[in-house]
Design a protein around this motif. Structure first.
Motif, PDB file in Angstrom:
ATOM      1  N   ILE A   1       0.850  -1.165   0.000  1.00  0.00           N
ATOM      2  CA  ILE A   1       0.000   0.000   0.000  1.00  0.00           C
ATOM      3  C   ILE A   1       0.895   1.227   0.000  1.00  0.00           C
ATOM      4  N   SER A   2       0.507   2.213  -0.773  1.00  0.00           N
ATOM      5  CA  SER A   2       1.312   3.409  -0.978  1.00  0.00           C
ATOM      6  C   SER A   2       1.288   4.342   0.231  1.00  0.00           C
ATOM      7  N   ASP A   3       2.340   5.145   0.358  1.00  0.00           N
ATOM      8  CA  ASP A   3       2.404   6.162   1.407  1.00  0.00           C
ATOM      9  C   ASP A   3       1.787   7.479   0.945  1.00  0.00           C
ATOM     10  N   GLY A   4       1.442   7.602  -0.324  1.00  0.00           N
ATOM     11  CA  GLY A   4       0.852   8.817  -0.884  1.00  0.00           C
ATOM     12  C   GLY A   4       0.582   8.605  -2.365  1.00  0.00           C
ATOM     13  N   TYR A   5      -0.104   9.552  -2.967  1.00  0.00           N
ATOM     14  CA  TYR A   5      -0.409   9.425  -4.388  1.00  0.00           C
ATOM     15  C   TYR A   5      -0.430  10.791  -5.057  1.00  0.00           C
ATOM     16  N   VAL A   6      -0.233  10.782  -6.358  1.00  0.00           N
ATOM     17  CA  VAL A   6      -0.266  11.972  -7.201  1.00  0.00           C
ATOM     18  C   VAL A   6      -1.314  11.720  -8.278  1.00  0.00           C
ATOM     19  N   ILE A  19     -11.563  14.188 -10.678  1.00  0.00           N
ATOM     20  CA  ILE A  19     -10.598  14.360  -9.587  1.00  0.00           C
ATOM     21  C   ILE A  19     -11.263  14.219  -8.218  1.00  0.00           C
ATOM     22  N   ASN A  20     -12.410  14.851  -8.030  1.00  0.00           N
ATOM     23  CA  ASN A  20     -13.094  14.719  -6.732  1.00  0.00           C
ATOM     24  C   ASN A  20     -13.479  13.282  -6.446  1.00  0.00           C
ATOM     25  N   GLU A  21     -13.863  12.539  -7.481  1.00  0.00           N
ATOM     26  CA  GLU A  21     -14.204  11.127  -7.288  1.00  0.00           C
ATOM     27  C   GLU A  21     -12.989  10.313  -6.857  1.00  0.00           C
ATOM     28  N   VAL A  22     -11.830  10.600  -7.452  1.00  0.00           N
ATOM     29  CA  VAL A  22     -10.599   9.915  -7.052  1.00  0.00           C
ATOM     30  C   VAL A  22     -10.309  10.203  -5.582  1.00  0.00           C
ATOM     31  N   LEU A  23     -10.427  11.458  -5.183  1.00  0.00           N
ATOM     32  CA  LEU A  23     -10.175  11.828  -3.791  1.00  0.00           C
ATOM     33  C   LEU A  23     -11.138  11.109  -2.845  1.00  0.00           C
ATOM     34  N   PHE A  29     -11.226   4.157   0.816  1.00  0.00           N
ATOM     35  CA  PHE A  29     -10.212   3.118   0.969  1.00  0.00           C
ATOM     36  C   PHE A  29      -9.505   3.279   2.315  1.00  0.00           C
ATOM     37  N   ASP A  30      -9.112   4.498   2.616  1.00  0.00           N
ATOM     38  CA  ASP A  30      -8.421   4.772   3.879  1.00  0.00           C
ATOM     39  C   ASP A  30      -9.288   4.398   5.084  1.00  0.00           C
ATOM     40  N   MET A  31     -10.582   4.722   5.016  1.00  0.00           N
ATOM     41  CA  MET A  31     -11.474   4.370   6.131  1.00  0.00           C
ATOM     42  C   MET A  31     -11.573   2.857   6.285  1.00  0.00           C
ATOM     43  N   ASP A  32     -11.687   2.141   5.164  1.00  0.00           N
ATOM     44  CA  ASP A  32     -11.785   0.683   5.216  1.00  0.00           C
ATOM     45  C   ASP A  32     -10.529   0.050   5.808  1.00  0.00           C
ATOM     46  N   TRP A  33      -9.381   0.615   5.486  1.00  0.00           N
ATOM     47  CA  TRP A  33      -8.105   0.050   5.930  1.00  0.00           C
ATOM     48  C   TRP A  33      -7.549   0.750   7.169  1.00  0.00           C
ATOM     49  N   GLU A  34      -8.308   1.712   7.702  1.00  0.00           N
ATOM     50  CA  GLU A  34      -7.867   2.489   8.863  1.00  0.00           C
ATOM     51  C   GLU A  34      -6.464   3.036   8.636  1.00  0.00           C
ATOM     52  N   LYS A  35      -6.326   3.721   7.515  1.00  0.00           N
ATOM     53  CA  LYS A  35      -5.042   4.254   7.061  1.00  0.00           C
ATOM     54  C   LYS A  35      -5.263   5.658   6.523  1.00  0.00           C
ATOM     55  N   THR A  36      -4.218   6.445   6.469  1.00  0.00           N
ATOM     56  CA  THR A  36      -4.273   7.758   5.837  1.00  0.00           C
ATOM     57  C   THR A  36      -3.277   7.779   4.688  1.00  0.00           C
ATOM     58  N   THR A  37      -3.795   7.976   3.493  1.00  0.00           N
ATOM     59  CA  THR A  37      -2.957   8.049   2.298  1.00  0.00           C
ATOM     60  C   THR A  37      -3.081   9.461   1.741  1.00  0.00           C
ATOM     61  N   PRO A  38      -2.081  10.314   1.945  1.00  0.00           N
ATOM     62  CA  PRO A  38      -2.219  11.703   1.522  1.00  0.00           C
ATOM     63  C   PRO A  38      -2.083  11.883   0.002  1.00  0.00           C
ATOM     64  N   CYS A  39      -2.870  12.815  -0.499  1.00  0.00           N
ATOM     65  CA  CYS A  39      -2.684  13.247  -1.884  1.00  0.00           C
ATOM     66  C   CYS A  39      -1.477  14.183  -1.874  1.00  0.00           C
ATOM     67  N   LEU A  40      -0.455  13.829  -2.608  1.00  0.00           N
ATOM     68  CA  LEU A  40       0.767  14.627  -2.640  1.00  0.00           C
ATOM     69  C   LEU A  40       0.688  15.760  -3.648  1.00  0.00           C
ATOM     70  N   GLY A  41      -0.370  15.760  -4.452  1.00  0.00           N
ATOM     71  CA  GLY A  41      -0.572  16.836  -5.413  1.00  0.00           C
ATOM     72  C   GLY A  41      -1.101  16.323  -6.732  1.00  0.00           C
ATOM     73  N   LEU A  61      -5.522  24.621  -8.509  1.00  0.00           N
ATOM     74  CA  LEU A  61      -4.753  25.130  -7.372  1.00  0.00           C
ATOM     75  C   LEU A  61      -5.677  25.533  -6.233  1.00  0.00           C
ATOM     76  N   SER A  62      -6.785  26.149  -6.575  1.00  0.00           N
ATOM     77  CA  SER A  62      -7.760  26.543  -5.556  1.00  0.00           C
ATOM     78  C   SER A  62      -8.350  25.309  -4.874  1.00  0.00           C
ATOM     79  N   LEU A  63      -8.690  24.288  -5.660  1.00  0.00           N
ATOM     80  CA  LEU A  63      -9.215  23.043  -5.099  1.00  0.00           C
ATOM     81  C   LEU A  63      -8.216  22.423  -4.134  1.00  0.00           C
ATOM     82  N   LEU A  64      -6.962  22.339  -4.543  1.00  0.00           N
ATOM     83  CA  LEU A  64      -5.932  21.768  -3.672  1.00  0.00           C
ATOM     84  C   LEU A  64      -5.782  22.582  -2.397  1.00  0.00           C
TER      85      LEU A  64
END
Length: 76
Positions: A1-6, A19-23, A29-41, A61-64
């Motif tokens: 499992i990844s530590d982050g994603y782009v 993009i919002n759907e991916v987020l 996924f994070d809730m199911d696995w009790e994990k935090t996977t940050p969006c790196l950008g 940029l505003s969304l991020l």
């Protein structure tokens, strides 16, 4: 499992539509696995010097900023 994603995207309306759907999917996924996977950008690809791409990049940029940096001391 990844530590982050782009998220790669072309800065046009259709390409950025999901993009919002991916987020949301990663959040579920994070809730199911009790994990935090940050969006790196996001990585904008196939960028052209057009008003549409410029406007879309500003919106991304505003969304991020609002989604990840609201109330924090980080900058874009």
């Amino acid at each position: 499992i990844s530590d982050g994603y782009v998220i790669p995207t072309i800065p046009d309306v259709l390409s950025t539509y999901g993009i919002n759907e991916v987020l949301k999917l990663v959040e579920r996924f994070d809730m199911d696995w009790e994990k935090t996977t940050p969006c790196l950008g996001m990585v904008a690809t196939k960028v052209k010097q057009t008003a549409l791409h410029t406007s879309t990049l500003r919106n991304l940029l505003s969304l991020l900023h609002h989604r990840f940096y609201q109330g924090k001391e980080h900058g874009i």
